[in-house]
Each structure stands twice: as C-alpha cells, then as structure tokens.
Design an enzyme around this catalytic site. Structure first.
Site, PDB file in Angstrom:
ATOM      1  N   GLU A 173      -5.854  -4.167  -0.755  1.00  0.00           N
ATOM      2  CA  GLU A 173      -6.179  -5.296   0.118  1.00  0.00           C
ATOM      3  C   GLU A 173      -7.254  -6.209  -0.459  1.00  0.00           C
ATOM      4  OE1 GLU A 173      -5.504  -2.256   1.017  1.00  0.00           O
ATOM      5  OE2 GLU A 173      -4.493  -2.163   2.962  1.00  0.00           O
ATOM      6  N   LYS A 189     -15.322  16.314  10.964  1.00  0.00           N
ATOM      7  CA  LYS A 189     -16.199  16.244  12.134  1.00  0.00           C
ATOM      8  C   LYS A 189     -16.408  17.651  12.652  1.00  0.00           C
ATOM      9  CE  LYS A 189     -14.922  11.582  13.192  1.00  0.00           C
ATOM     10  NZ  LYS A 189     -13.595  11.000  13.166  1.00  0.00           N
ATOM     11  N   THR A 215       0.869  -1.183   0.000  1.00  0.00           N
ATOM     12  CA  THR A 215       0.000   0.000   0.000  1.00  0.00           C
ATOM     13  C   THR A 215       0.904   1.230   0.000  1.00  0.00           C
ATOM     14  OG1 THR A 215      -0.010   0.091   2.381  1.00  0.00           O
ATOM     15  CG2 THR A 215      -1.763  -1.183   1.350  1.00  0.00           C
ATOM     16  N   TRP A 233     -21.057  15.039  10.763  1.00  0.00           N
ATOM     17  CA  TRP A 233     -20.033  14.686   9.793  1.00  0.00           C
ATOM     18  C   TRP A 233     -20.314  15.334   8.447  1.00  0.00           C
ATOM     19  CZ3 TRP A 233     -18.750   8.731  10.099  1.00  0.00           C
ATOM     20  CH2 TRP A 233     -18.241   8.443  11.379  1.00  0.00           C
TER      21      TRP A 233
HETATM   22  P1  ADP Z   1      -3.547   3.481  -1.591  1.00  0.00           P
HETATM   23  O1  ADP Z   1      -4.291   3.481  -0.282  1.00  0.00           O
HETATM   24  O2  ADP Z   1      -2.271   2.773  -1.562  1.00  0.00           O
HETATM   25  O3  ADP Z   1      -3.610   4.775  -2.318  1.00  0.00           O
HETATM   26  P2  ADP Z   1      -5.519   1.735  -2.649  1.00  0.00           P
HETATM   27  O4  ADP Z   1      -5.808   1.545  -4.074  1.00  0.00           O
HETATM   28  O5  ADP Z   1      -5.382   0.537  -1.825  1.00  0.00           O
HETATM   29  O6  ADP Z   1      -4.268   2.578  -2.617  1.00  0.00           O
HETATM   30  O7  ADP Z   1      -6.604   2.702  -2.041  1.00  0.00           O
HETATM   31  C1  ADP Z   1      -7.851   2.197  -1.711  1.00  0.00           C
HETATM   32  C2  ADP Z   1      -8.740   3.315  -1.250  1.00  0.00           C
HETATM   33  O8  ADP Z   1      -9.026   4.209  -2.323  1.00  0.00           O
HETATM   34  C3  ADP Z   1     -10.088   2.852  -0.791  1.00  0.00           C
HETATM   35  O9  ADP Z   1     -10.045   2.387   0.532  1.00  0.00           O
HETATM   36  C4  ADP Z   1     -10.912   4.128  -0.934  1.00  0.00           C
HETATM   37  O10 ADP Z   1     -10.740   4.988   0.160  1.00  0.00           O
HETATM   38  C5  ADP Z   1     -10.316   4.775  -2.147  1.00  0.00           C
HETATM   39  N1  ADP Z   1     -11.141   4.506  -3.330  1.00  0.00           N
HETATM   40  C6  ADP Z   1     -10.959   3.569  -4.276  1.00  0.00           C
HETATM   41  N2  ADP Z   1     -11.914   3.642  -5.215  1.00  0.00           N
HETATM   42  C7  ADP Z   1     -12.729   4.656  -4.872  1.00  0.00           C
HETATM   43  C8  ADP Z   1     -13.919   5.233  -5.434  1.00  0.00           C
HETATM   44  N3  ADP Z   1     -14.450   4.801  -6.572  1.00  0.00           N
HETATM   45  N4  ADP Z   1     -14.484   6.265  -4.765  1.00  0.00           N
HETATM   46  C9  ADP Z   1     -13.966   6.730  -3.606  1.00  0.00           C
HETATM   47  N5  ADP Z   1     -12.862   6.239  -3.040  1.00  0.00           N
HETATM   48  C10 ADP Z   1     -12.244   5.212  -3.656  1.00  0.00           C
END
Ligand code: ADP
Length: 540
Positions: free
Chosen positions: A331, A441, A186, A446
């Site tokens: 993940e 917050k 990540t 929220w």
């Molecule tokens: P990193 O955290 O390493 O940038 P990830 O691809 O694992 O890469 O990130 C996943 C996160 O990206 C998700 O938990 C979410 O918060 C966000 N995410 C992914 N797709 C979307 C989407 N379509 N809309 C909003 N948030 C998104």
C-alpha cells in the site's frame, strides 16, 4: 494564488527510461533467463526492446487504461513489460505466482486483464487455469523464439512478437501523471487479495526519494541485484531507482538459492542487494558452510518481515556488509522507512548505532509521514516506548483499493492505518512491535511476537522461530513457539527455554515449544494464520 511559471511536465515512467538511455545508455543490465542463460544488454538496449514491445502491444489492441498481466520472475523481459505497458498509459498487473489458484484467478478477473505474459515456468499453471480467465484474450509466452513449443492456450512467443517490430524512435504518449501504472495485489492472507493501483506520479517520486542518501543511497558506482520479486510491489522500486541513478542492474530470475545468488554476486560485482530475511538466512548459512566471502557486496536492504539482529550482526562482523532494515507495504509503493544512521545517533557510539539500526525498522523519510495512535484514539508521544496503531500519509500511500470505491480507507485527515503496531522515538526511528492481528494478548498485557522471535532465532541451531498467541483458558492467549532447526541440527525444548530465560521477562516465556517446519506465505513471511489454526487447541 498565482500559477507558477515552470514547465508542466508530467512525472511518467517513460521519463525514467528515456533518461537512462541518454544518461546511462552503456550501463549494463544482466539477467538470468528462465531458460538458464545469462542475457546481457544495457539501458540503451532496454529502451530499444521496450519500443518494439510497445508497438507489439499496440498491434495487440492494448489501449490506454487497459490492464495487462504478468506472471513472471526477475528477468529482462519482465523489466521491458515494466516500461512498455505503463508507457502506453495501460496498467501492468504483476500477479504473484505463489498465490493459490483461486486467488490467481480472482486477481486476473478482478483486474480484467486482457493480455497475459507468462514465463515458461508457469505454463502448467496457465494451462490449468486458462478456462477460468474470462477477460484474457491473448497469451504471450516469455521465452526464446527457438524454445517455443505449442501449448494448449495457443500462446504467442514474446521474441517473435517483438522481433517483428521496429526499435525506431517511438512517440511515447504524454498524459496525466495521476494515471494508473501498476496494479499490485496484496497477498490476501485475510480475505480476497486487494488491488493497489500505483500512479505514474507515485512510482516516479517514490523512486527519486528511495534513491536518496538517507534511504538506499544509490550511485552510478553501484551494482544492484533485486532479490525481492518484481511482482511484489515492483521489487521495492529498484527497477526505477537504478535507471534514475545509473546503477548496473543484475536480475536473478527465479534463482534465489544461495549458490545461484553467489554466482552473480561474485561474477557481476554486486555491491547492493535486497530481499526478505528468508533469502539471507539461507545465503549466510551457505557462506559459512562453503567458507566463501561476499565479494564486492557492501549493503543489503532487508524488509518484509523483521530483520533478526543476529543476521545483521553476522553480515557486519563476518562479511563487512551493512544491513539497512526497511519497512513498507504494498500500500506504500512499498517504501516507508529505512534504517540509516544520523549524526544524533552516531554521537552515541558505534555499539549504540548498531543497536538502533538493527532493532528499529527505520527512520522517517521525506514523502511519507508517520504517526502512532494509542488505543484511546490520541496521538502517542514520540518516546520510543508508547506503542499504537501505525498510520501513514503521503503522495505514494494508497487512497483506495482498486474497484473498492465504496470502501473509505482513510480517516478524516487522510491517514491510512497500516495494521501494524509500532513506536516512534525522538530520533525519528520507528519500531514495529507486531502486526495488529499477531500481537499476543495475555492477561490484559501485550507480548510482541516479533521481539520474541528475534531473540529465539539467535539460539544456536535455530533456523526459523515463529511465535503465535493461542487460546488459553486462564490468560486469554499465551505464546507458543514453533522452531524449525538448521538441517542436521537437533535442538531440545530445554535448550531453547534455557536460552530465552535470561533474555526475556518471565511472563513472555512461551508456554510451549514445538519443533516443526514453519509455513511461509506467498510473500515469504511466516504464515501465522496457518500456525494459529494448526496449534489453536494446544493449551486448552
Ligand atoms: P503482504 O501483506 O502481501 O505479505 P506486504 O509487503 O504489503 O505484503 O506486507 C507489508 C507488511 O509486512 C507490513 O505491514 C508489516 O507488517 C510487514 N513488514 C514489512 N517490513 C517489515 C519489517 N522490516 N519488520 C517487520 N515487519 C515488516
């Protein structure tokens, strides 16, 4: 129980390669190279070069379970590593080159990779950091044989290495489908990057499921160009989904700028592409400025961060392209949900369908269960209103991070907390309202930073809108809106606020609007940590 009497064939990634060679052997794979050429071959050619690479890896001493790292763009050579390394039972650690130096060192050291394959682009990076890579024994430069120049790390040349090997039939080993195949870290926006180790089984069933009509719906008539990086959660599984379904594959290397993408979209007849919103913002702007159309492009999957509604609308209205929003994370291999229509929402009429598809991240797909847990720990109703922690479970969801065996990650029932806040509705559609750490917050309520950004980005002249909650003496936190405008456009604070006023409730109005370049993370998302740090004292 009595055992089933069907064949016990493990789900391994080599099965995908073998299938592509026999069923779709003549289907083309087109790749830009880092040298700037266009390389063309087909699935049979991919399989042949992968066999050469597998033999070369064996000669380099790579054994089952070893980690092999790549620092590489979306090219055919990287694709060959995707099949050869896991095919031997070893693990491909796809390193994100946009991480900071210290993080790249951390990832290679933590993975204990013994061989590093890298694109010419990263020669300076490798030379700068090589003395800190204590486990890497062999460096291999992914480049044409004739353009190999001597370098400080004594790298071997990829083409010379595999050119010395035979492409005759290779006895791919058979092993447990639960063996590790890909190690993706990540981006580590909080703390060190964490390793997610995909098993063959997870990669294969994720790829089968992601190709279904309810998800990407790919067929042998599609020409697919992945614009999400191969190093980021395996480019959403497209390197596996495409060969399963016989799609022509177009790899753009590192050239994700609009003009370069357009050259491939038009020249190769791309019908389907995918990437983070930033890429498409630039592409749509460029199309408008240059008065061009999208050729054969029919569908674009967008995820990684929320898809601005205006983007989906422009794609549909101006270009007849359907946007499929997806949500997922490293993940989850990474696919979680995909926003495709269902009869129940189609019955509500086209406007409603668009509204639902464009404002929800997607709907439930077989293979990944979702539930929303409210603050009191109970499961929230599926009413599309009640938000809470988004939990996921399934065969391609993480169990534990790599070499963090001591950290329990799942709850007692095996659910993984994604760190996102979301709602689920009666149609099975999920909507992310925020990342738990980004939600604002204010006075006990929220505010969804994503919703605010989505509205603000539609204001004329605005290119990127970022909203962060910053400390406020009375309300705990209040929203601050950071605007990056389109090149050559000036937008005033009052214009932005006037645009927002009729579209949001009063207490959501940002306390301040500032104009600045919006920083992005290594995975192309708005870097809210940096923004919060930069503006934290602004309202005190
Ligand atoms: P990193 O955290 O390493 O940038 P990830 O691809 O694992 O890469 O990130 C996943 C996160 O990206 C998700 O938990 C979410 O918060 C966000 N995410 C992914 N797709 C979307 C989407 N379509 N809309 C909003 N948030 C998104």
């Amino acid at each position: 129980m009595i055992p089933g009497l069907m064949q016990d064939v493990p789900l391994l990634t080599t099965a995908i390669l073998t299938h592509a060679e026999t069923a779709h052997g003549r289907v083309e794979i087109v790749s830009r190279t880092v040298e700037g050429r266009i390389h063309r071959y087909d699935y049979a050619g991919l399989a042949a070069r992968t066999r050469r690479l597998a033999r070369a890896l064996r000669d380099l001493g790579v054994k089952s379970g070893d980690r092999v790292a790549s620092l590489a763009w979306n090219t055919h050579r990287h694709l060959e590593l995707f099949y050869a390394v896991p095919g031997l039972g070893a693990v491909l650690n796809t390193v994100n080159p946009r991480l900071f130096d210290d993080q790249i060192v951390y990832v290679l050291e933590h993975a204990e990779s013994t061989v590093l394959f890298y694109d010419r682009t990263f020669q300076p990076l490798v030379e700068r950091l090589a003395h800190r890579f204590t486990t890497v024994k062999t460096f291999v430069l992914l480049s044409d044989a004739d353009s190999h120049d001597p370098c400080a790390v004594g790298a071997l040349n990829y083409e010379t290495l595999i050119g010395a090997q035979s492409d005759a039939a290779f006895p791919w080993p058979s092993f447990d489908e639960n063996a590790g195949a890909f190690l993706c870290y990540t981006s580590g926006t909080t703390g060190d990057p964490k390793g997610v180790l995909y098993s063959h089984r997870a990669v294969v069933i994720h790829a089968i499921a992601a190709g279904l009509a309810s998800a990407f719906g790919l067929t042998a008539f599609d020409v697919v160009m992945p614009c999400s990086s191969l190093y980021h959660a395996t480019a959403w599984g497209l390197p596996f989904i495409c060969p399963i379904n016989g799609c022509k594959l177009v790899l753009p290397a590192e050239k994700m700028d609009p003009a370069s993408l357009q050259e491939l979209i038009i020249g190769e007849g791309v019908t389907f592409s995918g990437g983070v919103p930033t890429i498409w913002t630039m592409y749509l702007d460029w199309l408008a400025q240059n008065g061009q159309d999208v050729g054969q492009l029919k569908r674009v999957i967008i995820g990684g961060s929320a898809v601005p509604r205006a983007m989906a609308e422009t794609f549909k209205v101006k270009h007849g392209v359907q946007v499929l929003q997806i949500w997922g994370m490293t993940e989850t291999c990474p696919l979680g949900v995909v926003a495709t229509p269902t009869p129940s929402i189609a019955a509500l009429g086209e406007d409603q369908v668009d509204d639902i598809i464009w404002t929800r991240q997607g709907r439930l797909q077989f293979g990944i269960e979702l539930k929303i847990v409210a603050e009191d720990g109970t499961e929230a109703p599926r009413d599309g209103e009640t938000s809470g922690a988004l939990m996921v479970r399934g065969p391609w969801t993480i169990k534990r991070y790599f070499r963090k065996e001591e950290d329990a990650l799942l709850d007692a029932d095996g659910w993984f907390d994604t760190g996102d806040i979301a709602t689920l509705d009666e149609h099975g559609f999920m909507r992310i309202t925020d990342r738990a750490k980004d939600v604002i917050k204010t006075g006990g309520e929220w505010i969804s930073s994503i919703d605010l950004e989505n509205i603000a980005v539609a204001c004329p002249g605005v290119k990127i809108a970022a909203v962060v909650g910053i400390p406020h003496p009375k309300w705990e936190e209040r929203p601050l809106l950071v605007i990056e405008t389109h090149e050559g456009r000036t937008v005033t604070r009052d214009e932005v606020l006037d645009y927002l006023r009729p579209r949001i409730v009063k207490w959501w109005m940002p306390d301040e609007v500032v104009f600045a370049a919006v920083p992005l993370t290594a995975t192309g998302k708005i870097d809210k940590k940096t923004l919060r740090a930069a503006w934290s004292g602004h309202l005190i």
